[in-house]
Write an enzyme that holds these catalytic residues in place. Structure first.
Site, PDB file in Angstrom:
ATOM      1  CB  SER A 118      -0.927   0.017   1.218  1.00  0.00           C
ATOM      2  OG  SER A 118      -0.165   0.036   2.418  1.00  0.00           O
ATOM      3  CG  HIS A 122      -0.032  13.044   2.191  1.00  0.00           C
ATOM      4  ND1 HIS A 122      -1.356  13.253   1.863  1.00  0.00           N
ATOM      5  CD2 HIS A 122      -0.008  11.961   3.010  1.00  0.00           C
ATOM      6  CE1 HIS A 122      -2.105  12.342   2.465  1.00  0.00           C
ATOM      7  NE2 HIS A 122      -1.312  11.549   3.167  1.00  0.00           N
ATOM      8  CG  HIS A 132      -4.637   4.885  -1.655  1.00  0.00           C
ATOM      9  ND1 HIS A 132      -5.666   4.165  -2.238  1.00  0.00           N
ATOM     10  CD2 HIS A 132      -4.186   4.126  -0.626  1.00  0.00           C
ATOM     11  CE1 HIS A 132      -5.838   3.038  -1.577  1.00  0.00           C
ATOM     12  NE2 HIS A 132      -4.958   2.984  -0.598  1.00  0.00           N
ATOM     13  CG  ASN A 134      -4.139  -1.955  -0.576  1.00  0.00           C
ATOM     14  OD1 ASN A 134      -4.454  -3.070  -0.972  1.00  0.00           O
ATOM     15  ND2 ASN A 134      -3.787  -1.712   0.668  1.00  0.00           N
ATOM     16  CE1 TYR A 135      -3.940  -2.660  -8.047  1.00  0.00           C
ATOM     17  CE2 TYR A 135      -2.077  -1.272  -7.461  1.00  0.00           C
ATOM     18  CZ  TYR A 135      -3.230  -1.490  -8.196  1.00  0.00           C
ATOM     19  OH  TYR A 135      -3.680  -0.530  -9.066  1.00  0.00           O
ATOM     20  NE  ARG A 136      -7.651  -5.348  -0.538  1.00  0.00           N
ATOM     21  CZ  ARG A 136      -7.942  -4.291  -1.280  1.00  0.00           C
ATOM     22  NH1 ARG A 136      -6.981  -3.483  -1.701  1.00  0.00           N
ATOM     23  NH2 ARG A 136      -9.205  -4.027  -1.608  1.00  0.00           N
ATOM     24  CG  HIS A 166      -9.868   8.106 -14.496  1.00  0.00           C
ATOM     25  ND1 HIS A 166     -10.684   7.195 -13.879  1.00  0.00           N
ATOM     26  CD2 HIS A 166      -9.866   9.210 -13.699  1.00  0.00           C
ATOM     27  CE1 HIS A 166     -11.168   7.711 -12.764  1.00  0.00           C
ATOM     28  NE2 HIS A 166     -10.688   8.944 -12.633  1.00  0.00           N
ATOM     29  CG  HIS A 196     -18.868  12.201   7.154  1.00  0.00           C
ATOM     30  ND1 HIS A 196     -18.088  11.214   6.587  1.00  0.00           N
ATOM     31  CD2 HIS A 196     -18.013  13.192   7.517  1.00  0.00           C
ATOM     32  CE1 HIS A 196     -16.822  11.595   6.611  1.00  0.00           C
ATOM     33  NE2 HIS A 196     -16.747  12.791   7.171  1.00  0.00           N
TER      34      HIS A 196
END
Length: 362
Positions: A118, A122, A132, A134-136, A166, A196
């Site tokens: 991951s 910044h 960001h 993440n590969y799992r 993209h 929210h």
């Protein structure tokens, strides 16, 4: 004998559910998945150090008492990156956390294994987006799946940057199967959504989870959303373990080509206190999402993961402002109005007309 038993048990489960039988992973699946994500960590860190020119990653290896460990690499105070981290982890155990059992109850009672990489970056300059990935990979007895994705969070709007990010990931997905990006793009918009705040975290990218060899592509939590609709229209898209392995590898290797040109284009752009203040304010949304909604954060904390590594994604500086409203007609308003709602970045020509008055094209 063991694999034959798994086939019999799995066959009974699948026959009861009237769904296709799950393909068994290769015998060396864990070693290959581990090597793949470790390799991505190495490639990405080397590329980011070259891109920054001054910053260097500091590595800290760690061991998880319940089984497994990892290596955390953090860059601070670089020329481009104010702070960034690229993690590798490999964890295992006997008791699965509630966040997994809720989605895949058939994994209950099996020893489990998970490995992944991951990354969150910044940048210092507000004109460079946060990014960001993440590969799992996960296994628990007869249950296995791949997951992953990458998403872009700009602070100032540039249509070309969103389209480039993209397009690069679309090409990586299409190299495995033409249906993938059609589902994984809206799934990303759905996942990186702050309920929210009623806004997305950024312009999205791709996201996928619980991908095994069965059924339709969408395995998320909104059966009436855009991703579920597209997935249903496409129908079953069976993918082998090898194809899903290639998917993670292709998109992991697409990261630097998707992001480095944006950094190179924006890093010398001058900015002042207004831009910096807005960047820090928008970083607050990043913190809110990661601490309230992100399943990876929740999984890590529920499985006694390494807290420093789990919270590595948080920015070094951030601010909140009560009742903030962007000035009408400003670039900040364009960001909050257009770049925090799902868009057809590659197929909607009207976006150019909305971005052009704000110098948000090139």
């Amino acid at each position: 004998m063991v694999r034959a038993l798994i086939r019999r048990v799995l066959g009974r489960q699948e026959n009861d559910q009237s769904t296709p039988q799950l393909e068994l992973p290769p015998t060396d699946s864990r070693d290959r998945a581990r090597s793949m994500v470790m390799g991505l960590q190495d490639e990405i860190c080397a590329g980011l150090e070259a891109l920054d020119g001054e910053g260097r990653f500091q590595e800290e290896s760690w061991v998880r008492p319940e089984g497994g460990g990892g290596r955390s690499r953090v860059m601070r105070e670089g020329r481009v990156f104010e702070q960034g981290g690229v993690n590798f982890s490999e964890v295992q155990g006997n008791e699965l956390p509630p966040s997994i059992l809720k989605q895949r109850p058939e994994a209950k009672g099996h020893p489990w294994f998970a490995t992944g990489t991951s990354m969150v970056l910044h940048p210092r300059n507000p004109y460079i987006p946060t990014v960001h990935l993440n590969y799992r990979y996960f296994e628990a007895g007869p249950v296995w799946w791949f997951g992953g994705g990458a998403d872009l969070t700009p602070y100032y709007p540039f249509l070309d940057d969103a389209r480039h990010f993209h397009r690069t990931h679309q090409q990586a997905c299409n190299s495995v199967h033409p249906n993938l990006h059609k589902v994984f793009k809206p799934w990303c918009d759905e996942y990186f959504y702050l309920k929210h705040r009623n806004e997305t975290r950024g312009v999205g990218g791709i996201f996928y989870d619980y991908q095994d060899s069965r059924g339709t592509l969408y395995k998320g939590q909104d059966p009436t959303g855009a991703a579920a609709k597209v997935s249903s229209e496409l129908g079953a898209t069976p993918l082998s373990w090898e194809q899903l392995f290639s998917l993670g590898q292709a998109n992991g290797r697409a990261f630097l080509p998707s992001y480095a040109p944006i950094v190179e284009k924006r890093h010398a752009t001058s900015y002042g206190d207004r831009e910096r203040d807005f960047q820090l304010y928008r970083r607050g949304r990043y913190v809110e999402f990661n601490l309230v909604w992100d399943r990876g954060t929740i999984f890590g904390l529920q499985t006694n993961g390494r807290t420093e590594s789990i919270l590595m994604s948080l920015p070094p500086l951030v601010r909140w402002e009560y009742g903030y409203t962007a000035e009408a007609g400003s670039r900040e308003a364009l960001l909050t109005d257009l770049f925090t709602t799902p868009q057809d970045w590659l197929g909607d020509p009207s976006l150019e007309e909305r971005c052009r008055p704000h110098q948000a094209i090139n």
